[in-house]
Design an enzyme around this catalytic site. Structure first.
Site, short mmCIF file in Angstrom:
data_model
loop_
_atom_site.label_atom_id
_atom_site.label_comp_id
_atom_site.label_asym_id
_atom_site.label_seq_id
_atom_site.Cartn_x
_atom_site.Cartn_y
_atom_site.Cartn_z
N ASP A 212 99.59 48.72 47.88
CA ASP A 212 100.09 47.55 47.17
C ASP A 212 99.18 47.18 46.00
O ASP A 212 99.65 46.94 44.89
CB ASP A 212 100.20 46.37 48.14
CG ASP A 212 100.84 45.14 47.49
OD1 ASP A 212 102.07 45.12 47.34
OD2 ASP A 212 100.09 44.21 47.12
N GLY B 172 109.70 35.79 47.03
CA GLY B 172 110.41 34.86 47.90
C GLY B 172 111.83 34.56 47.44
O GLY B 172 112.74 34.45 48.27
N GLU C 85 111.21 47.19 20.84
CA GLU C 85 111.03 48.57 21.30
C GLU C 85 110.01 48.71 22.42
O GLU C 85 110.13 49.61 23.26
CB GLU C 85 110.60 49.46 20.11
CG GLU C 85 111.60 49.49 18.97
CD GLU C 85 113.01 49.88 19.41
OE1 GLU C 85 113.14 50.64 20.39
OE2 GLU C 85 113.98 49.41 18.79
N GLN D 107 107.02 32.32 49.19
CA GLN D 107 107.23 33.12 50.40
C GLN D 107 107.41 32.24 51.62
O GLN D 107 108.29 32.47 52.45
CB GLN D 107 106.05 34.08 50.62
CG GLN D 107 106.17 35.39 49.89
CD GLN D 107 107.30 36.27 50.38
OE1 GLN D 107 107.73 36.20 51.52
NE2 GLN D 107 107.78 37.14 49.49
N SER E 88 119.36 59.36 25.95
CA SER E 88 119.78 60.42 25.03
C SER E 88 118.88 61.64 25.17
O SER E 88 117.77 61.57 25.72
CB SER E 88 119.71 59.90 23.59
OG SER E 88 118.36 59.66 23.22
N HIS F 93 100.49 40.32 53.66
CA HIS F 93 99.72 41.30 52.89
C HIS F 93 98.47 41.61 53.70
O HIS F 93 97.90 40.73 54.33
CB HIS F 93 99.38 40.74 51.51
CG HIS F 93 98.63 41.66 50.61
ND1 HIS F 93 98.82 43.03 50.60
CD2 HIS F 93 97.68 41.43 49.67
CE1 HIS F 93 98.04 43.59 49.69
NE2 HIS F 93 97.33 42.64 49.13
#
Length: 330
Positions: free
Chosen positions: A193, A135, A229, A29, A254, A109
């Site tokens: 967050d 970042g 899967e 960052q 589907s 933050h």
């Protein structure tokens, strides 16, 4: 939208361009923000402790590097871009004693401010400027003349500079105004967050993936199929969610998959809701923050144990083999 949103046309870039910005930390960052700010004609210096491995990198990229104390004394806006658990120690020793009225301290933050790990002196502004992405994405989007959504918040006003104007201008300099800058609060950003990380993006997703994999393995299915899967195809679904939303995802799967999802949601939904409410409550009442800071004070025993154990799991062993062709292409 319920939150106020600001775009480039609403924000004065000149506000942050008129100030000296100091960034403490040069991780993902810190680097991205410093580069974006500089490209937006903002004056930026980097603050690092003596012996930091990031000093040479920052200097190589053309930044002036100072000690943290010196940076604070020579900056109008100081951005604390360090891990949450280090804020209290670093800011109490090397930042707060040297602050003057009118300066502004910024965070990416809200953790340390919201949970009272950091309390700034009266007259010193406290702002939040939080890019909604890592970042690497922050820098990449900026270079493409795009941007990431940004959140801003004001916890404490500066006696000299308008904190909201500074936060907005800073976000614009990082490319946030191209996408949108949303005004919130430290509390809302921090708690939402943490909840997103724990209940959905990191904790919840990992739990579902690992449990799905183990369920198929225990039922006698090949590890390769279980991995495809339950792990590999998560990216396909995540990309659809990111770009098209839940309805768009439904339109691209589907009828079998959609009907199966609806049937599975019914028994899982009630259980998940109750668990998620417990997770949120522990975040809101400070229990999680207390546990995390205790973990840090003990030198991360649980994190270290979990990281070591994860390497020995079947899901990681087969995953390493199946991911090899993708990593080789990079």
């Amino acid at each position: 939208m319920a939150l106020p949103v600001y775009y480039d046309k609403d924000i004065d870039l000149g506000v942050i361009q008129s100030l000296q910005v100091g960034i403490i930390g040069y991780g993902a960052q810190g680097e991205a923000q410093a580069l974006n700010l500089r490209d937006s004609k903002v004056k930026v210096r980097i603050g690092l402790y003596q012996g930091s491995l990031s000093v040479s990198k920052a200097k190589k990229e053309g930044f002036e590097v100072l000690g943290v104390k010196e940076l604070v004394q020579q900056s109008d806006v100081i951005m604390a871009l360090l891990p949450d658990e280090l804020h209290k120690e670093v800011l109490e020793k090397e930042v707060i004693p040297f602050l003057k009225e009118g300066q502004i301290v910024g965070f990416a933050h809200g953790f340390s401010v919201h949970f009272n790990q950091v309390v700034l002196p009266k007259g010193v502004g406290a702002i939040l400027v939080a890019p909604k992405g890592p970042g690497s994405a922050l820098r990449e989007e900026y270079l493409k003349n795009r941007g990431l959504y940004h959140l801003i918040a004001i916890e404490q006003e500066s006696s000299k500079n308008n904190a909201k104007a500074v936060a907005l201008s800073y976000a614009k300099a990082m490319g946030g105004g191209r996408m949108g800058v949303l005004k919130t609060s430290f509390k809302e950003e921090c708690e939402s967050d943490l909840f997103g990380e724990q209940a959905v993006l990191c904790g919840g997703l990992e739990a579902i993936v690992r449990m799905g994999f183990e369920t198929l393995i225990k039922a006698g299915y090949p590890e390769e199929l279980a991995y495809f899967e339950c792990v590999h195809e998560v990216k396909l679904v995540a990309d659809l969610l990111h770009y098209k939303g839940v309805e768009g995802l439904r339109k691209h799967i589907s009828n079998t998959a959609e009907f199966g999802a609806i049937k599975a949601r019914e028994p899982m939904g009630n259980l998940l809701e109750k668990r998620m409410q417990k997770i949120l409550k522990k975040i809101q009442n400070g229990s999680f923050a207390k546990d995390f800071l205790l973990e840090k004070s003990l030198n991360y025993p649980r994190l270290n144990t979990e990281r070591k154990a994860l390497k020995e799991t079947k899901i990681e062993q087969i995953g390493e083999i199946l991911r090899a062709p993708f990593n080789h292409k990079k």
